[in-house]
Design a protein around this motif. Structure first.
Motif, PDB file in Angstrom:
ATOM      1  N   ARG A  48       0.832  -1.195   0.000  1.00 40.31           N
ATOM      2  CA  ARG A  48       0.000   0.000   0.000  1.00 40.31           C
ATOM      3  C   ARG A  48       0.874   1.256   0.000  1.00 40.31           C
ATOM      4  NH1 ARG A  48      -0.815   4.450   3.820  1.00 40.31           N
ATOM      5  NH2 ARG A  48      -2.938   5.204   3.516  1.00 40.31           N
ATOM      6  N   SER A  49       1.928   1.262   0.811  1.00 43.53           N
ATOM      7  CA  SER A  49       2.826   2.423   0.872  1.00 43.53           C
ATOM      8  C   SER A  49       3.537   2.630  -0.466  1.00 43.53           C
ATOM      9  CB  SER A  49       3.858   2.235   1.985  1.00 43.53           C
ATOM     10  OG  SER A  49       3.229   2.127   3.241  1.00 43.53           O
ATOM     11  N   THR A  50       3.929   1.524  -1.107  1.00 49.35           N
ATOM     12  CA  THR A  50       4.613   1.619  -2.391  1.00 49.35           C
ATOM     13  C   THR A  50       3.671   2.154  -3.466  1.00 49.35           C
ATOM     14  OG1 THR A  50       5.919  -0.309  -1.724  1.00 49.35           O
ATOM     15  CG2 THR A  50       6.108   0.390  -4.006  1.00 49.35           C
ATOM     16  N   GLN A  51       2.407   1.775  -3.394  1.00 49.28           N
ATOM     17  CA  GLN A  51       1.416   2.304  -4.339  1.00 49.28           C
ATOM     18  C   GLN A  51       1.235   3.815  -4.151  1.00 49.28           C
ATOM     19  OE1 GLN A  51       0.134   1.090  -6.886  1.00 49.28           O
ATOM     20  NE2 GLN A  51      -0.034  -1.117  -6.723  1.00 49.28           N
ATOM     21  N   GLU A  52       1.346   4.292  -2.920  1.00 48.67           N
ATOM     22  CA  GLU A  52       1.260   5.737  -2.682  1.00 48.67           C
ATOM     23  C   GLU A  52       2.440   6.454  -3.324  1.00 48.67           C
ATOM     24  OE1 GLU A  52      -1.281   7.596  -1.225  1.00 48.67           O
ATOM     25  OE2 GLU A  52      -2.253   5.657  -1.572  1.00 48.67           O
ATOM     26  N   PHE A  53       3.614   5.805  -3.298  1.00 46.18           N
ATOM     27  CA  PHE A  53       4.763   6.372  -4.002  1.00 46.18           C
ATOM     28  C   PHE A  53       4.482   6.438  -5.502  1.00 46.18           C
ATOM     29  CE2 PHE A  53       8.363   5.109  -6.697  1.00 46.18           C
ATOM     30  CZ  PHE A  53       9.146   6.261  -6.602  1.00 46.18           C
ATOM     31  N   ILE A  54       3.943   5.352  -6.054  1.00 44.29           N
ATOM     32  CA  ILE A  54       3.661   5.303  -7.491  1.00 44.29           C
ATOM     33  C   ILE A  54       2.637   6.372  -7.872  1.00 44.29           C
ATOM     34  CG2 ILE A  54       2.688   3.879  -9.354  1.00 44.29           C
ATOM     35  CD1 ILE A  54       3.871   1.442  -7.937  1.00 44.29           C
ATOM     36  N   LYS A  55       1.699   6.654  -6.972  1.00 41.69           N
ATOM     37  CA  LYS A  55       0.674   7.669  -7.247  1.00 41.69           C
ATOM     38  C   LYS A  55       1.317   9.017  -7.552  1.00 41.69           C
ATOM     39  CE  LYS A  55      -3.465   9.775  -5.233  1.00 41.69           C
ATOM     40  NZ  LYS A  55      -4.316   9.860  -4.017  1.00 41.69           N
ATOM     41  N   SER A  56       2.408   9.333  -6.846  1.00 45.09           N
ATOM     42  CA  SER A  56       3.068  10.625  -7.053  1.00 45.09           C
ATOM     43  C   SER A  56       4.272  10.530  -7.996  1.00 45.09           C
ATOM     44  CB  SER A  56       3.539  11.192  -5.707  1.00 45.09           C
ATOM     45  OG  SER A  56       4.480  10.319  -5.093  1.00 45.09           O
ATOM     46  N   TYR A  57       4.552   9.319  -8.482  1.00 46.40           N
ATOM     47  CA  TYR A  57       5.758   9.111  -9.295  1.00 46.40           C
ATOM     48  C   TYR A  57       5.668   9.801 -10.653  1.00 46.40           C
ATOM     49  CZ  TYR A  57       8.845   6.811 -12.628  1.00 46.40           C
ATOM     50  OH  TYR A  57       9.762   6.570 -13.631  1.00 46.40           O
ATOM     51  N   LYS A  58       6.744  10.504 -10.997  1.00 47.49           N
ATOM     52  CA  LYS A  58       6.946  11.056 -12.336  1.00 47.49           C
ATOM     53  C   LYS A  58       8.425  10.922 -12.659  1.00 47.49           C
ATOM     54  CE  LYS A  58       3.348  14.637 -12.168  1.00 47.49           C
ATOM     55  NZ  LYS A  58       3.102  16.098 -12.211  1.00 47.49           N
ATOM     56  N   SER A  59       8.733  10.440 -13.835  1.00 50.00           N
ATOM     57  CA  SER A  59      10.140  10.257 -14.195  1.00 50.00           C
ATOM     58  C   SER A  59      10.862  11.599 -14.258  1.00 50.00           C
ATOM     59  CB  SER A  59      10.258   9.537 -15.539  1.00 50.00           C
ATOM     60  OG  SER A  59       9.667  10.308 -16.575  1.00 50.00           O
ATOM     61  N   SER A  60      10.105  12.661 -14.560  1.00 50.58           N
ATOM     62  CA  SER A  60      10.729  13.978 -14.689  1.00 50.58           C
ATOM     63  C   SER A  60      11.216  14.520 -13.346  1.00 50.58           C
ATOM     64  CB  SER A  60       9.752  14.972 -15.307  1.00 50.58           C
ATOM     65  OG  SER A  60       8.572  15.064 -14.533  1.00 50.58           O
ATOM     66  N   THR A  61      10.585  14.076 -12.246  1.00 49.00           N
ATOM     67  CA  THR A  61      10.988  14.560 -10.926  1.00 49.00           C
ATOM     68  C   THR A  61      11.716  13.494 -10.112  1.00 49.00           C
ATOM     69  OG1 THR A  61       8.801  13.973 -10.066  1.00 49.00           O
ATOM     70  CG2 THR A  61       9.139  16.246 -10.785  1.00 49.00           C
ATOM     71  N   PHE A  62      11.699  12.257 -10.562  1.00 53.54           N
ATOM     72  CA  PHE A  62      12.403  11.186  -9.855  1.00 53.54           C
ATOM     73  C   PHE A  62      13.419  10.574 -10.808  1.00 53.54           C
ATOM     74  CE2 PHE A  62      12.558   6.995  -7.574  1.00 53.54           C
ATOM     75  CZ  PHE A  62      13.065   7.497  -6.379  1.00 53.54           C
ATOM     76  N   ILE A  63      13.185   9.377 -11.255  1.00 51.13           N
ATOM     77  CA  ILE A  63      14.043   8.715 -12.240  1.00 51.13           C
ATOM     78  C   ILE A  63      13.165   7.934 -13.208  1.00 51.13           C
ATOM     79  CG2 ILE A  63      16.166   8.505 -10.877  1.00 51.13           C
ATOM     80  CD1 ILE A  63      15.229   5.754  -9.976  1.00 51.13           C
ATOM     81  N   PRO A  64      13.613   7.729 -14.450  1.00 48.87           N
ATOM     82  CA  PRO A  64      12.832   6.914 -15.387  1.00 48.87           C
ATOM     83  C   PRO A  64      12.702   5.472 -14.890  1.00 48.87           C
ATOM     84  CG  PRO A  64      14.551   8.154 -16.514  1.00 48.87           C
ATOM     85  CD  PRO A  64      14.837   8.257 -15.053  1.00 48.87           C
ATOM     86  N   VAL A  65      11.764   4.737 -15.468  1.00 52.20           N
ATOM     87  CA  VAL A  65      11.684   3.306 -15.183  1.00 52.20           C
ATOM     88  C   VAL A  65      13.006   2.684 -15.608  1.00 52.20           C
ATOM     89  CG1 VAL A  65      10.464   1.158 -15.671  1.00 52.20           C
ATOM     90  CG2 VAL A  65       9.189   3.303 -15.553  1.00 52.20           C
ATOM     91  N   SER A  66      13.674   2.036 -14.669  1.00 55.05           N
ATOM     92  CA  SER A  66      15.031   1.540 -14.877  1.00 55.05           C
ATOM     93  C   SER A  66      15.362   0.576 -13.757  1.00 55.05           C
ATOM     94  CB  SER A  66      16.031   2.705 -14.834  1.00 55.05           C
ATOM     95  OG  SER A  66      15.929   3.368 -13.576  1.00 55.05           O
ATOM     96  N   SER A  67      16.560   0.003 -13.789  1.00 56.58           N
ATOM     97  CA  SER A  67      16.998  -0.869 -12.702  1.00 56.58           C
ATOM     98  C   SER A  67      17.028  -0.119 -11.381  1.00 56.58           C
ATOM     99  CB  SER A  67      18.395  -1.431 -13.012  1.00 56.58           C
ATOM    100  OG  SER A  67      18.322  -2.355 -14.081  1.00 56.58           O
ATOM    101  N   GLU A  68      17.361   1.166 -11.439  1.00 54.88           N
ATOM    102  CA  GLU A  68      17.399   1.968 -10.214  1.00 54.88           C
ATOM    103  C   GLU A  68      16.007   2.117  -9.616  1.00 54.88           C
ATOM    104  OE1 GLU A  68      19.089   6.296  -8.607  1.00 54.88           O
ATOM    105  OE2 GLU A  68      19.265   5.755 -10.731  1.00 54.88           O
TER     106      GLU A  68
END
Length: 325
Positions: A48-68
């Protein structure tokens, strides 16, 4: 907000079935609301906590989908479940994956010369590339295939793959509000996925696997559309009903509160351009009619939209059985 809560409670319930820690809808709803703190359900709470992270996730402000990013999702998922050095870690070829909450790891293949972290960076770079004509949903399905084939993480590969799929869908416009629930989508064929994977592997043709994933993704998109349509119909019906007994000022107050959290009488007076007593009467009638809740006292008094009781027994949309034999 209520729709998001409902959808993700259903998603938690679906994941609980996939990893064999079944919970009912009411328990899943408590987990989604952060009210159920039982060690047995720690993995669901972390999900549930990880889904909350995904809700706010943007590659432009975090990192692109990648190994990281995959590593970051894995750390969030397995927090306080394993030693910190075991979370977010790509396993070495000689290491057997930790089977915690993972029923797909046993179908992995062995690639002695492959460095999983580099391999998945190449895969995600391929997804971002505009040089090919592949549909992003097909590429997302193939990424899920590669997770099963490689089991790249030391632990938690199965759930991490679903979380990564959510990020890919969000990144490419299929999941902008994170209301597209991947676990709920995959759940109907979660037991069949190993069979589909093995058949595709033996034939050296991933078409069957991709078709299976696309099929359940399409069913979930239909369910999601139906949820949005139902919400829209209820909202427009409520507004239509209110037209009979609310004046224009009161309608504007409700519209204002749909975009803003609160309003007080002074703000109402200024926004509507009316006297203090007129604003008072408008708000008083809205409170008595059940549209607003009064908060605070004296000069600190303000008003918010009244929160309606949530129906925890919302009808579920049935899913057809899928037979891949």
């Amino acid at each position: 907000k209520q729709l998001y809560e409902k959808l993700h409670a259903e998603d938690i319930q679906a994941l609980s079935e996939i990893i064999n820690i079944p919970v009912g809808y009411s328990q899943a709803l408590d987990i989604q609301r952060g009210r159920l703190d039982i060690p047995k359900y720690k993995i669901l709470k972390n999900y549930r906590s990880t889904q909350e992270f995904i809700k706010s996730y943007k590659s432009s402000t975090f990192i692109p989908v990648s190994s990281e990013l995959i590593s970051h999702l894995n750390k969030l998922l397995l927090k306080d479940l394993l030693e910190s050095w075991e979370t977010g870690r790509f396993r070495k070829f000689s290491e057997q994956p930790n089977e915690i909450y993972d029923s797909w790891y046993k179908y992995k293949q062995y690639y002695p010369k492959r460095i999983s972290e580099n391999y998945f960076n190449d895969l995600t770079t391929w997804i971002y590339s505009n040089k090919n004509n592949y549909n992003k949903l097909i590429q997302a399905s193939l990424l899920l295939y590669e997770f099963i084939d490689n089991a790249p993480m030391f632990a938690g590969n199965q759930i991490t793959s679903l979380l990564t799929l959510s990020c890919v869908l969000k990144e490419f416009g299929y999941n902008s509000d994170n209301t597209f629930c991947t676990s709920k989508a995959i759940a109907p064929i979660s037991n069949e996925i190993p069979t589909i994977f093995k058949m595709s592997k033996e034939k050296k043709d991933q078409t069957l696997f991709v078709e299976g994933i696309l099929y359940v993704l399409s069913l979930e998109s239909i369910r999601l559309r139906q949820n949005y349509e139902s919400l829209f119909e209820k909202t427009t019906q409520k507004k239509a009903e209110s037209e009979d007994h609310l004046n224009d000022r009161q309608k504007k107050i409700l519209e204002y509160l749909e975009k803003n959290k609160r309003i007080n009488r002074s703000e109402c007076t200024n926004i509507m351009g009316v006297s203090f007593m007129t604003a008072y009467r408008d708000i008083k009638e809205l409170v008595e009619a059940g549209y607003l809740d009064k908060k605070g006292n004296n000069k600190k008094t303000y008003y918010i939209l009244k929160e309606k009781e949530k129906d925890e027994n919302t009808d579920k949309i049935s899913v057809r059985d899928v037979n891949y034999s």
